[in-house]
Motif scaffolding. Structure first.
Motif, PDB file in Angstrom:
ATOM      1  N   TRP A 160      80.164  16.730 -32.144  1.00 41.97           N
ATOM      2  CA  TRP A 160      79.801  15.400 -31.942  1.00 41.97           C
ATOM      3  C   TRP A 160      79.018  14.978 -30.779  1.00 41.97           C
ATOM      4  CZ3 TRP A 160      84.752  12.245 -33.557  1.00 41.97           C
ATOM      5  CH2 TRP A 160      84.922  12.318 -35.028  1.00 41.97           C
ATOM      6  N   LYS A 161      78.026  14.091 -30.974  1.00 40.93           N
ATOM      7  CA  LYS A 161      77.338  13.844 -29.465  1.00 40.93           C
ATOM      8  C   LYS A 161      77.776  12.375 -29.046  1.00 40.93           C
ATOM      9  CE  LYS A 161      74.856  17.649 -29.924  1.00 40.93           C
ATOM     10  NZ  LYS A 161      75.016  18.599 -29.013  1.00 40.93           N
ATOM     11  N   LEU A 162      78.238  12.367 -27.957  1.00 38.86           N
ATOM     12  CA  LEU A 162      78.794  11.304 -27.728  1.00 38.86           C
ATOM     13  C   LEU A 162      77.860  10.461 -26.763  1.00 38.86           C
ATOM     14  CD1 LEU A 162      82.131  13.015 -26.479  1.00 38.86           C
ATOM     15  CD2 LEU A 162      81.393  11.826 -28.600  1.00 38.86           C
ATOM     16  N   THR A 163      78.076   9.260 -26.767  1.00 42.61           N
ATOM     17  CA  THR A 163      77.171   8.215 -25.984  1.00 42.61           C
ATOM     18  C   THR A 163      77.899   7.776 -24.717  1.00 42.61           C
ATOM     19  OG1 THR A 163      77.710   6.200 -27.057  1.00 42.61           O
ATOM     20  CG2 THR A 163      75.859   7.502 -27.918  1.00 42.61           C
ATOM     21  N   HIS A 164      77.295   6.947 -23.783  1.00 45.22           N
ATOM     22  CA  HIS A 164      78.209   6.381 -22.681  1.00 45.22           C
ATOM     23  C   HIS A 164      79.259   5.312 -23.249  1.00 45.22           C
ATOM     24  CE1 HIS A 164      74.931   3.270 -23.712  1.00 45.22           C
ATOM     25  NE2 HIS A 164      75.896   2.529 -23.330  1.00 45.22           N
ATOM     26  N   LYS A 165      79.204   5.013 -24.269  1.00 42.40           N
ATOM     27  CA  LYS A 165      80.196   4.217 -24.716  1.00 42.40           C
ATOM     28  C   LYS A 165      81.590   4.835 -24.817  1.00 42.40           C
ATOM     29  CE  LYS A 165      77.837   0.795 -27.934  1.00 42.40           C
ATOM     30  NZ  LYS A 165      77.626   0.296 -29.124  1.00 42.40           N
ATOM     31  N   SER A 166      81.325   6.242 -24.811  1.00 39.99           N
ATOM     32  CA  SER A 166      82.804   6.800 -25.017  1.00 39.99           C
ATOM     33  C   SER A 166      83.470   7.002 -23.463  1.00 39.99           C
ATOM     34  CB  SER A 166      82.618   8.506 -25.316  1.00 39.99           C
ATOM     35  OG  SER A 166      81.786   8.455 -26.655  1.00 39.99           O
ATOM     36  N   ILE A 184      80.262  16.833 -21.819  1.00 38.25           N
ATOM     37  CA  ILE A 184      81.737  16.244 -22.116  1.00 38.25           C
ATOM     38  C   ILE A 184      81.450  16.185 -23.677  1.00 38.25           C
ATOM     39  CG2 ILE A 184      83.198  14.299 -22.199  1.00 38.25           C
ATOM     40  CD1 ILE A 184      81.467  13.296 -19.729  1.00 38.25           C
ATOM     41  N   GLN A 185      82.772  16.635 -24.147  1.00 40.84           N
ATOM     42  CA  GLN A 185      82.781  16.902 -25.847  1.00 40.84           C
ATOM     43  C   GLN A 185      84.068  16.325 -26.196  1.00 40.84           C
ATOM     44  OE1 GLN A 185      82.145  20.934 -26.399  1.00 40.84           O
ATOM     45  NE2 GLN A 185      84.420  21.337 -26.225  1.00 40.84           N
ATOM     46  N   HIS A 186      84.077  16.026 -27.600  1.00 35.07           N
ATOM     47  CA  HIS A 186      85.399  15.976 -28.469  1.00 35.07           C
ATOM     48  C   HIS A 186      85.843  17.266 -28.441  1.00 35.07           C
ATOM     49  CE1 HIS A 186      88.106  15.175 -31.603  1.00 35.07           C
ATOM     50  NE2 HIS A 186      87.868  13.750 -31.526  1.00 35.07           N
ATOM     51  N   PRO A 187      87.217  17.552 -27.839  1.00 32.86           N
ATOM     52  CA  PRO A 187      87.969  18.632 -28.095  1.00 32.86           C
ATOM     53  C   PRO A 187      88.152  19.426 -29.515  1.00 32.86           C
ATOM     54  CG  PRO A 187      89.428  16.983 -27.676  1.00 32.86           C
ATOM     55  CD  PRO A 187      88.220  16.494 -27.622  1.00 32.86           C
ATOM     56  N   GLU A 188      88.185  18.781 -30.410  1.00 29.22           N
ATOM     57  CA  GLU A 188      88.317  19.171 -31.705  1.00 29.22           C
ATOM     58  C   GLU A 188      87.207  19.274 -32.480  1.00 29.22           C
ATOM     59  OE1 GLU A 188      91.073  16.679 -33.722  1.00 29.22           O
ATOM     60  OE2 GLU A 188      93.027  17.156 -32.240  1.00 29.22           O
ATOM     61  N   ASP A 233      76.096   8.259 -31.509  1.00 27.31           N
ATOM     62  CA  ASP A 233      77.467   8.643 -31.428  1.00 27.31           C
ATOM     63  C   ASP A 233      77.879   9.306 -32.649  1.00 27.31           C
ATOM     64  OD1 ASP A 233      77.799   6.402 -33.036  1.00 27.31           O
ATOM     65  OD2 ASP A 233      78.516   5.266 -31.442  1.00 27.31           O
ATOM     66  N   GLU A 234      79.174   9.443 -32.747  1.00 21.18           N
ATOM     67  CA  GLU A 234      79.871  10.270 -33.604  1.00 21.18           C
ATOM     68  C   GLU A 234      79.757   9.626 -35.041  1.00 21.18           C
ATOM     69  OE1 GLU A 234      83.053   8.249 -30.942  1.00 21.18           O
ATOM     70  OE2 GLU A 234      80.975   9.335 -30.799  1.00 21.18           O
ATOM     71  N   ASP A 235      79.641   8.258 -34.970  1.00 17.77           N
ATOM     72  CA  ASP A 235      79.449   7.384 -36.085  1.00 17.77           C
ATOM     73  C   ASP A 235      78.190   7.241 -36.704  1.00 17.77           C
ATOM     74  OD1 ASP A 235      82.464   7.072 -36.524  1.00 17.77           O
ATOM     75  OD2 ASP A 235      82.239   5.279 -34.702  1.00 17.77           O
ATOM     76  N   ASN A 236      77.111   8.096 -35.778  1.00 14.43           N
ATOM     77  CA  ASN A 236      75.860   7.866 -36.509  1.00 14.43           C
ATOM     78  C   ASN A 236      75.089   6.477 -36.369  1.00 14.43           C
ATOM     79  OD1 ASN A 236      73.543   9.442 -37.148  1.00 14.43           O
ATOM     80  ND2 ASN A 236      73.723   9.012 -39.213  1.00 14.43           N
ATOM     81  N   ALA A 237      75.610   5.838 -35.388  1.00 12.79           N
ATOM     82  CA  ALA A 237      75.106   4.334 -35.113  1.00 12.79           C
ATOM     83  C   ALA A 237      74.282   4.606 -33.803  1.00 12.79           C
ATOM     84  CB  ALA A 237      76.354   3.365 -34.765  1.00 12.79           C
ATOM     85  N   ALA A 238      73.260   3.839 -33.985  1.00 12.45           N
ATOM     86  CA  ALA A 238      72.216   3.805 -32.828  1.00 12.45           C
ATOM     87  C   ALA A 238      72.716   3.632 -31.438  1.00 12.45           C
ATOM     88  CB  ALA A 238      71.205   3.000 -33.000  1.00 12.45           C
ATOM     89  N   GLY A 239      72.288   4.462 -30.500  1.00 11.60           N
ATOM     90  CA  GLY A 239      72.625   4.168 -29.287  1.00 11.60           C
ATOM     91  C   GLY A 239      72.108   2.918 -28.496  1.00 11.60           C
ATOM     92  N   ASP A 240      72.692   2.293 -27.729  1.00 12.95           N
ATOM     93  CA  ASP A 240      72.421   1.095 -27.051  1.00 12.95           C
ATOM     94  C   ASP A 240      71.474   1.089 -25.890  1.00 12.95           C
ATOM     95  OD1 ASP A 240      73.580  -0.475 -29.162  1.00 12.95           O
ATOM     96  OD2 ASP A 240      75.482  -0.214 -27.816  1.00 12.95           O
ATOM     97  N   LEU A 298      75.815  11.626 -23.458  1.00 16.24           N
ATOM     98  CA  LEU A 298      76.342  12.239 -22.534  1.00 16.24           C
ATOM     99  C   LEU A 298      75.690  13.694 -22.104  1.00 16.24           C
ATOM    100  CD1 LEU A 298      80.143  11.029 -22.708  1.00 16.24           C
ATOM    101  CD2 LEU A 298      78.143  10.147 -21.222  1.00 16.24           C
ATOM    102  N   GLY A 299      75.550  14.318 -23.176  1.00 15.33           N
ATOM    103  CA  GLY A 299      75.091  15.748 -23.001  1.00 15.33           C
ATOM    104  C   GLY A 299      73.918  15.823 -22.317  1.00 15.33           C
TER     105      GLY A 299
END
Length: 653
Positions: free
Chosen positions: A469-475, A461-465, A29-36, A376-377
């Protein structure tokens, strides 16, 4: 990096054979933490053109041979700290090897040939080994003999060395104490300087009346080495009692408290110091794991009932507690709370409503489930019509205004960018895809989405700004799902013995929530090492296997050939293995970068992985003292060299 295509490409292929598309791969995710989510312990970063993943693998850093007579002897004990690996042969030869380079520091015959010895114990400068009734101490780097001292009884477990710094004005004095459990059911304490003076002069130091500092008689046999905090010593007896004794001050050697486990201890005690707290971890035969506050009068912080007894050493890294039970399962708990670590299974929203006439069993059950797992992508959304007698007319995914970081991607005329296969479109009668003006609500309309059917689609789905950033399902957590349903009259009439008036078309609403399960890995014999992203263990086939530290998925098996003796390492992220003949190897974690590549498939696009390059760390990571790790500058990667076009091409300056 070219050797990637030789040795490690095979291991990468093994990992890649477990998946054919990225649909089962977790991401960052955007914090560079591993996806679950997912089945492989992959960690990802992003580039402008593609998502890049890395697969953890092990490669040999060094191999070394201990001094041993392979014709008659074998390895009896292996001990290590952050700096030295000690191999003890059955004949009593001890070999000290540099833990980082594999070079031999020294070797020596300790005690008599073939005499029974305990496992070595060390501190920052000294190594102590009990052989028979004698404790021997050496400088652990040079092998210089410091002393040999005959104990009043045979040892029942390995000794412990503690080191304390005492500041007096501008002077700093270092004191070392050695604690040895004895076969007379007591534990004795010695000052290392006193024993060293006796070893050098053959007599006690002037002003010192005896070599023994203090003795504590517990009346019960001690089978595991003691552990220590800043001021207190703890040890577990064979019958299941934990004693905590003062090590310093006027009360040294006196009991602070006794903790009754009511069952024998099955694993060595462990002390973990975090901030100003000292956590004492213990396991016993009635399948329980305990955590005691060492600085209190025996306050139990938490206890965890296990399915079976913990039989391997407990490993604490950061705030994670890893235990291996006798049913070959690795579990992970939180150090401060004792709660099991959870693994996210994805984000799921259920919009449901059960309806029926007065005094009747429910005749209409509306239930629409929307789920997503991973990036999500890349990962698809799954929509299931789990209703009874209800058709889905439309499904809308709505991000509230408070979730400013999410928006659906649209083209120039505000049409949503959604990928749907032709078979999915026909099966559900997908009529339209609509996007709200603010790009926060995606609506899908259907004409033939019947009970029991499923629909799958990919939505960007993306961060508008910050679109990179690559978003995971947590978003998705908290996003609303609104489903419009209407009864299927024919099915209702056929299934009802009496006339039941169907309910009119209506909306049902749900919200995305995280679905989790406890972190666990099955089929493990022993734990070997923990890295930042992976857990390395020996499986039931005596292979070294890596599992994700975040979500427990198993990925890569490391071929370790004849190395059959694993060494538990809770101090660094290095993996150490040995043979019975004294051949020891150190493995370091490398990471194979994988790129994602879109490939046309039936009805859409699928994503596959391909190996790019290999990255290896230069230094070990020290779990208990992370500040020792050298600070490495962030050097950008070089662009690949431009190949020459013809034989006349000249090299650029």
């Amino acid at each position: 990096m070219t050797h990637l295509l030789r040795t490690n490409l095979l291991r990468t292929a093994v990992a890649l054979s477990l998946l054919t598309t990225v649909s089962s791969v977790p991401a960052m995710d955007e914090d560079n933490a591993a996806g679950d989510a997912g089945s492989l312990p992959l960690v990802g970063t992003t580039t402008e053109a593609k998502t890049v993943y890395t697969v953890p693998t092990l490669k040999v850093l060094w191999e070394a041979q201990a001094i041993i007579n392979t014709a008659r002897d074998k390895v009896s004990h292996i001990a290590l700290d952050e700096e030295v690996v000690f191999l003890q042969s059955s004949a009593g030869i001890v070999t000290a090897i540099n833990a980082e380079s594999g070079r031999q520091f020294w070797s020596a015959q300790v005690g008599q040939n073939d005499e029974v010895a305990m496992k070595a114990t060390t501190d920052s400068q000294m190594v102590a080994i009990v052989v028979g009734p004698v404790i021997h101490a050496f400088d652990k780097f040079s092998g210089q003999k410091l002393f040999s001292f005959r104990l009043p009884n045979l040892a029942s477990a390995s000794p412990l060395i503690t080191r304390r710094e005492v500041t007096t004005g501008s002077r700093v004095d270092v004191t070392r104490s050695i604690f040895v459990p004895l076969g007379d059911q007591s534990i004795v304490a010695y000052d290392a300087k006193t024993l060293q003076y006796i070893g050098s002069h053959g007599a006690l130091k002037p002003g010192v009346s005896r070599a023994l500092d203090w003795r504590f008689a517990g009346g019960e046999m001690i089978r595991f080495a003691p552990v220590a905090g800043e001021e207190r010593l703890a040890f577990a007896t064979e019958v299941g009692n934990i004693h905590v004794v003062d090590m310093t001050g006027s009360d040294k050697g006196k009991s602070r408290f006794q903790f009754l486990m009511n069952s024998r201890s099955t694993a060595p005690l462990v002390v973990a110091t975090r901030d100003d707290n000292e956590y004492l971890l213990a396991a016993c035969d009635n399948n329980r794991l305990f955590c005691i506050a060492l600085k209190t009068d025996g306050s139990m912080l938490w206890t965890v009932p296990m399915g079976s007894a913990v039989t391997q050493p407990i490993t604490v890294v950061g705030n994670d507690v890893f235990v291996v039970s006798s049913d070959t399962e690795i579990a992970k708990f939180d150090l401060t709370t004792g709660r099991p670590s959870m693994v996210s299974q994805g984000a799921v929203a259920v919009a449901s409503q059960t309806e029926g006439g007065s005094g009747q069993s429910p005749a209409y059950g509306a239930s629409v489930q929307v789920s997503c797992q991973g990036l999500l992508g890349i990962q698809p959304f799954n929509v299931s019509n789990n209703s009874t007698g209800q058709m889905v007319n439309s499904v809308a995914i709505e991000f509230p205004l408070s979730m400013q970081q999410l928006a659906f991607v649209a083209d120039e005329v505000n049409m949503p960018i959604v990928r749907v296969s032709e078979s999915q479109r026909k099966a559900t009668g997908l009529k339209a895809l609509k996007l709200s003006e603010d790009r926060r609500t995606l609506t899908m309309e259907f004409s033939d989405f019947n009970p029991g059917e499923k629909f799958e689609f990919n939505a960007d789905i993306q961060h508008p700004e910050i679109p990179a950033w690559k978003l995971t399902h947590k978003s998705l957590i908290g996003a609303k799902v609104k489903a419009s349903v209407s009864p299927v009259r024919a099915s209702v009439v056929a299934s009802s013995a009496t006339r039941v008036e169907p309910f009119p078309p209506r909306n049902v609403i749900g919200r995305f929530a995280d679905v989790s399960r406890p972190w666990k890995v099955t089929g493990a014999k022993s734990l070997v090492a923990i890295s930042e992203n992976a857990v390395y263990f020996v499986d039931l086939n005596d292979r070294v296997v890596s599992a994700s530290r975040d979500f427990a998925g198993i990925a890569v098996v490391t071929p370790t050939r004849e190395y059959t003796i694993p060494i538990n390492n809770g101090l660094t992220d290095r993996v150490y293995l040995s043979t019975e003949s004294g051949r020891v190897a150190c493995f370091t974690e490398s990471r194979i970068e994988l790129g994602t590549m879109p490939i046309p498939a039936l009805g859409g696009v699928t994503w596959v992985l391909y190996p790019m390059t290999e990255l290896s760390p230069d230094f070990a990571v020290y779990h208990q003292d992370p500040n020792r790790r050298p600070i490495m500058p962030d050097v950008p990667k070089k662009d690949p060299a431009i190949p020459a076009q013809d034989s006349d091409a000249t090299e650029m300056p």
